[in-house]
Design an enzyme around this catalytic site. Structure first.
Site, mmCIF file in Angstrom:
data_model
loop_
_atom_site.group_PDB
_atom_site.id
_atom_site.type_symbol
_atom_site.label_atom_id
_atom_site.label_comp_id
_atom_site.label_asym_id
_atom_site.label_seq_id
_atom_site.Cartn_x
_atom_site.Cartn_y
_atom_site.Cartn_z
ATOM 1 C CD GLN A 165 45.241 -10.859 20.238
ATOM 2 O OE1 GLN A 165 45.178 -11.967 19.698
ATOM 3 N NE2 GLN A 165 45.746 -10.692 21.433
ATOM 4 C CG ASP A 166 37.647 -7.826 21.980
ATOM 5 O OD1 ASP A 166 36.966 -8.494 21.169
ATOM 6 O OD2 ASP A 166 37.278 -7.591 23.144
ATOM 7 C CB VAL A 167 38.678 -4.120 16.226
ATOM 8 C CG1 VAL A 167 37.893 -3.034 15.501
ATOM 9 C CG2 VAL A 167 40.093 -3.640 16.560
ATOM 10 C CG ASN A 171 35.746 -3.549 22.817
ATOM 11 O OD1 ASN A 171 35.131 -3.386 23.872
ATOM 12 N ND2 ASN A 171 36.335 -4.691 22.518
#
Length: 337
Positions: A165-167, A171
């Site tokens: 959910q946070d690519v 990150n």
């Protein structure tokens, strides 16, 4: 740095990290400070018995409002539980274990020396000397190497039943030999379904899939949309949708065609990944067969049988704390006497 650290409640080199309980078992000794985060710090630590080294991420509840502590502790435990479900993989930062001493939360993760966030390697100046260095052919091959490693990481996470959910670039950690490792599972959720399982509105707008913006249920297909955004960003230097305000950017993501890279194989791959209807978006197996990855030996990528590209000249790569070392959700252990 030691005196400064002690004044601020940080751990100086040589600080002993003890296991809670009457035994006072020594687990690690702090080697050095790595980075600050919103609610704590990250340190390089070493186990005195076998010399094993890890990144210890510390979150101090004292830095949180009392009303926020329960939610923060729940979020940290949830993040740790999700990371511990993931089998080991060459392109995913592993959580080894965690501790919950009084007033703190400690996570012990892989320590990746001399790494930086992918977003740092894309910056003008730094990126020109490295990520995009050596002419078009060399830079193109390097870009494909980075993307295939990210694809392998996302596939592994999704196939293990987790939605990241946070690519995004910050990150993804990048080592001096060009190895990419996905990190930061603070927004991750359990789920394998490409279309169902989540409804929360979270992440960075630039990388949000249309189904999130519409408020629809969504699944792992959103991680592949984010990879499509990264294809465009790495190839062109900016994300494929452009606007002056977040609201305008959301409208562009929902309605506009993306800006395409000049390279045909990347353009075709990006268009497929940025399919606005999630049920038509490619998932892991289709992505592995995408034109941009036509010559990829996926077994070699996933097993790290060889460095993706030659080691970087030390003059063009200055090691710095990586985004995986940033602390927004982590804590440390009690002071030794």
């Amino acid at each position: 740095r030691a005196n400064e650290a002690m004044k601020d409640g940080e751990y100086p080199p040589g600080h002993e990290v003890l296991l809670d309980g009457d035994s006072g078992q020594l687990l690690y000794v702090v080697e050095r400070f790595l980075a600050h985060g919103a609610f704590g710090e990250v340190y390089a630590v070493r186990a005195p018995d076998d010399g094993a080294r890890h990144a210890m991420k510390r979150v101090r509840y004292a830095k949180l409002a009392p009303s926020a502590r329960a939610d923060a502790e729940l979020a940290l435990c949830r993040e740790a539980a999700l990371m511990l479900t993931l089998p080991a993989h060459a392109h995913v930062i592993a959580l080894r274990f965690c501790l919950l001493p009084k007033d703190e939360f400690l996570l012990f993760c892989d320590l990746v020396e001399g790494a930086r966030g992918l977003d740092k390697a894309m910056k003008p100046g730094e990126g020109e000397r490295w990520l995009y260095a050596g002419g078009a052919a060399a830079a193109g091959a390097r870009l494909i190497d980075v993307l295939r490693q990210l694809a392998a990481a996302i596939a592994h996470v999704n196939e293990s039943g987790v939605l990241h959910q946070d690519v995004k670039p910050s990150n993804a950690m990048l080592t001096q030999t060009g190895v990419v490792r996905l990190t930061d599972f603070g927004l991750a959720a359990l789920g394998k379904d490409p279309l169902q399982g989540c409804r929360s509105f979270c992440g960075s707008v630039e990388y949000m899939a249309p189904e999130i913006l519409r408020g629809h249920a969504y699944g792992v297909a959103v991680d592949w949309w984010a990879l499509g955004i990264l294809v465009g960003e790495l190839a062109t230097g900016s994300t494929p949708f452009h606007a002056e305000t977040p609201r305008q950017l959301m409208a562009s993501i929902l309605n506009d065609a993306p800006t395409l890279p000049e390279d045909e194989s990347l353009a075709v791959t990006l268009e497929a990944l940025l399919e606005k209807e999630p049920h038509q978006r490619p998932l892991a197996d289709d992505v592995r067969a995408a034109p941009a990855f036509a010559s990829t030996d996926w077994h070699a990528v996933e097993q790290l049988l060889a460095p993706p590209f030659p080691e970087i000249d030390s003059e063009s790569f200055v090691p710095e704390p990586s985004p995986a070392m940033e602390v927004s959700r982590v804590t440390t252990s009690p002071e030794s006497s």
